[in-house]
Design an enzyme around this catalytic site. Structure first.
Site, PDB file in Angstrom:
ATOM      1  CD1 TRP A  30      40.590  18.425  77.476  1.00  0.00           C
ATOM      2  CD2 TRP A  30      41.050  19.491  75.559  1.00  0.00           C
ATOM      3  NE1 TRP A  30      41.667  19.229  77.710  1.00  0.00           N
ATOM      4  CE2 TRP A  30      41.981  19.897  76.549  1.00  0.00           C
ATOM      5  CE3 TRP A  30      41.147  20.026  74.278  1.00  0.00           C
ATOM      6  CZ2 TRP A  30      42.988  20.821  76.278  1.00  0.00           C
ATOM      7  CZ3 TRP A  30      42.150  20.942  74.020  1.00  0.00           C
ATOM      8  CH2 TRP A  30      43.056  21.333  75.001  1.00  0.00           C
ATOM      9  NE  ARG A  31      40.213  20.553  81.851  1.00  0.00           N
ATOM     10  CZ  ARG A  31      41.092  21.409  82.361  1.00  0.00           C
ATOM     11  NH1 ARG A  31      40.758  22.681  82.523  1.00  0.00           N
ATOM     12  NH2 ARG A  31      42.288  20.997  82.719  1.00  0.00           N
ATOM     13  CD  GLU A  43      45.584  13.963  78.307  1.00  0.00           C
ATOM     14  OE1 GLU A  43      46.781  14.300  78.300  1.00  0.00           O
ATOM     15  OE2 GLU A  43      44.767  14.431  79.114  1.00  0.00           O
ATOM     16  CB  THR A  49      51.871  20.852  71.981  1.00  0.00           C
ATOM     17  OG1 THR A  49      52.715  19.999  71.208  1.00  0.00           O
ATOM     18  CG2 THR A  49      51.410  22.008  71.117  1.00  0.00           C
ATOM     19  CG  LEU A  86      49.361  20.583  66.412  1.00  0.00           C
ATOM     20  CD1 LEU A  86      48.440  19.424  66.754  1.00  0.00           C
ATOM     21  CD2 LEU A  86      49.644  21.404  67.661  1.00  0.00           C
ATOM     22  CE1 TYR A 124      50.084  13.972  81.846  1.00  0.00           C
ATOM     23  CE2 TYR A 124      49.562  13.502  79.550  1.00  0.00           C
ATOM     24  CZ  TYR A 124      49.335  14.217  80.705  1.00  0.00           C
ATOM     25  OH  TYR A 124      48.350  15.146  80.737  1.00  0.00           O
ATOM     26  CG  ASP A 142      52.566  16.983  83.513  1.00  0.00           C
ATOM     27  OD1 ASP A 142      52.465  16.958  84.765  1.00  0.00           O
ATOM     28  OD2 ASP A 142      52.047  17.864  82.819  1.00  0.00           O
ATOM     29  CB  CYS A 198      52.154  25.465  91.084  1.00  0.00           C
ATOM     30  SG  CYS A 198      53.673  25.010  91.951  1.00  0.00           S
ATOM     31  CB  CYS A 208      48.814  28.150  96.191  1.00  0.00           C
ATOM     32  SG  CYS A 208      48.952  26.368  95.930  1.00  0.00           S
TER      33      CYS A 208
END
Length: 344
Positions: A30-31, A43, A49, A86, A124, A142, A198, A208
């Site tokens: 989806w990117r 989303e 999930t 799912l 969210y 989230d 993280c 990081c």
DNA sequence: AAGACGGGGAG
DNA sequence: CTCCCAGTCTT
């Protein structure tokens, strides 16, 4: 000398975060070619999930239902079928409702406040859609963001549940995204950071990109944060029957009025057929559902006239031909365990 | 403010 | 085995 509070460093923080994201983001489907539709679908699927679980579902969904319009035309049974395994099936139903509402909407929703009114869209998801698609400075909060912010600020408070923690960090998350050049990428970068660097266990603080802003890393034990109370686990057990007769498998369709798994199919519960021992126990499997721990025992029973009358009387019980099992939507575990049962 | 909602991956 | 994840809705 103590460092300046994090909100004062917001511009530098988001700059460092975005620079890292541009070089390290995972090429999720989806990117690749972002669109409103692919963003909304991803989303919804990603709610509660894990990404790895979503990937094959997302690809199949986008091939078969590539647009809001196609989704509105699809039957609900197809929509549920594509969601099989799912879980949280209300997401699928809400997604189709959303498609209908969006098609009818004029003007189209853009802001997070607009999106919040849509079914299945909470704080969210509204922020995710508005920031990724419309570059609104709306922060997602989230589990990932909570973890990052608790560590960044070395927040030692104990939260009784996830909702409390989300509320506690909403203001700070909003301050941090205020100066982001690209709010959508800022949010995705936060989630990416939480998923890869993280992480809950064994955070990779040494590499990081925002460790210079992290009070938790400076002071002590970021891996211990956030402090979330753990919930009690409830143990349950259920017996089910595995009955094949005349090349067909006995199936239970969960009533559409049921609270969970409405409309889906499963191996029939033993009490429905008044099964009593001795019956042949052929398989035992365990699974978790939210805060429940369920043990399922599968019993092989023989067909008889008493069963026939019970099955005939109960409209939720029916025979499904073995070569047409893909035509019904089973619960995830039963879909998986059925293969084992057939092999016995 | 709690409880319900499904399933699977990670350690 | 236990924990908990790109949360939302209902009561």
């Amino acid at each position: 000398m103590d460092p300046s509070p994090l909100p004062n460093q917001a511009p530098a923080f988001t700059k460092a975060l975005l620079a890292w994201y541009q070089e390290n983001y995972r090429p999720l489907p989806w990117r690749e070619t972002p669109s409103l539709y692919s963003t909304v679908v991803s989303e919804f699927m990603c709610q509660q999930t894990q990404i790895a679980t979503v990937l094959p579902y997302f690809d199949r969904w986008m091939k078969i239902l590539p647009s809001f319009e196609m989704l509105t035309i699809a039957s609900e049974s197809l929509v549920i079928k594509l969601w099989e395994g799912l879980g949280y099936y209300s997401r699928a139903r809400n997604l189709q409702k959303l498609a209908h509402q969006w098609m009818a909407a004029e003007p189209k929703p853009e802001t997070a406040a607009d999106w919040l009114a849509y079914p299945g869209v909470g704080p969210y998801t509204a922020a995710a859609i508005a920031s990724i698609t419309y570059e609104e400075h709306a922060a997602v909060v989230d589990g990932n963001v909570v973890r990052i912010l608790a560590r960044l600020t070395n927040d030692q408070r104990e939260f009784s549940d996830n909702g409390k923690a989300v509320k506690a960090f909403t203001t700070l998350a909003g301050l941090l995204i205020t100066h982001a050049e690209r709010p959508g990428d800022h949010n995705q970068a936060m989630m990416e950071l939480g998923a890869t660097i993280c992480s809950k266990a064994n955070p990779q603080c040494l590499i990081c990109p925002v460790k210079d802003f992290c009070e938790g890393q400076r002071v002590g034990n970021p891996a211990q944060l956030p402090r979330l109370a753990k919930r009690q686990i409830i143990q349950k057990r259920i017996d089910r029957v595995f009955l094949i007769h005349g090349g067909r498998l006995l199936i239970h369709r969960i009533p559409t009025t049921a609270k969970r798994l409405a409309g889906l199919c499963e191996l029939p519960p033993g009490d429905l057929l008044e099964v009593s021992f001795p019956a042949e126990l052929i398989l035992t499997r365990r699974r978790g559902i939210a805060n429940e721990r369920i043990e399922e025992r599968f019993l092989r029973i023989d067909w008889n006239s008493k069963l026939h009358s019970l099955i005939t009387k109960d409209e939720t019980l029916f025979w499904q031909p073995l070569n047409q099992l893909n035509d019904i939507t089973l619960t995830g575990p039963h879909r998986k365990w059925l293969a084992e049962l057939m092999a016995l």
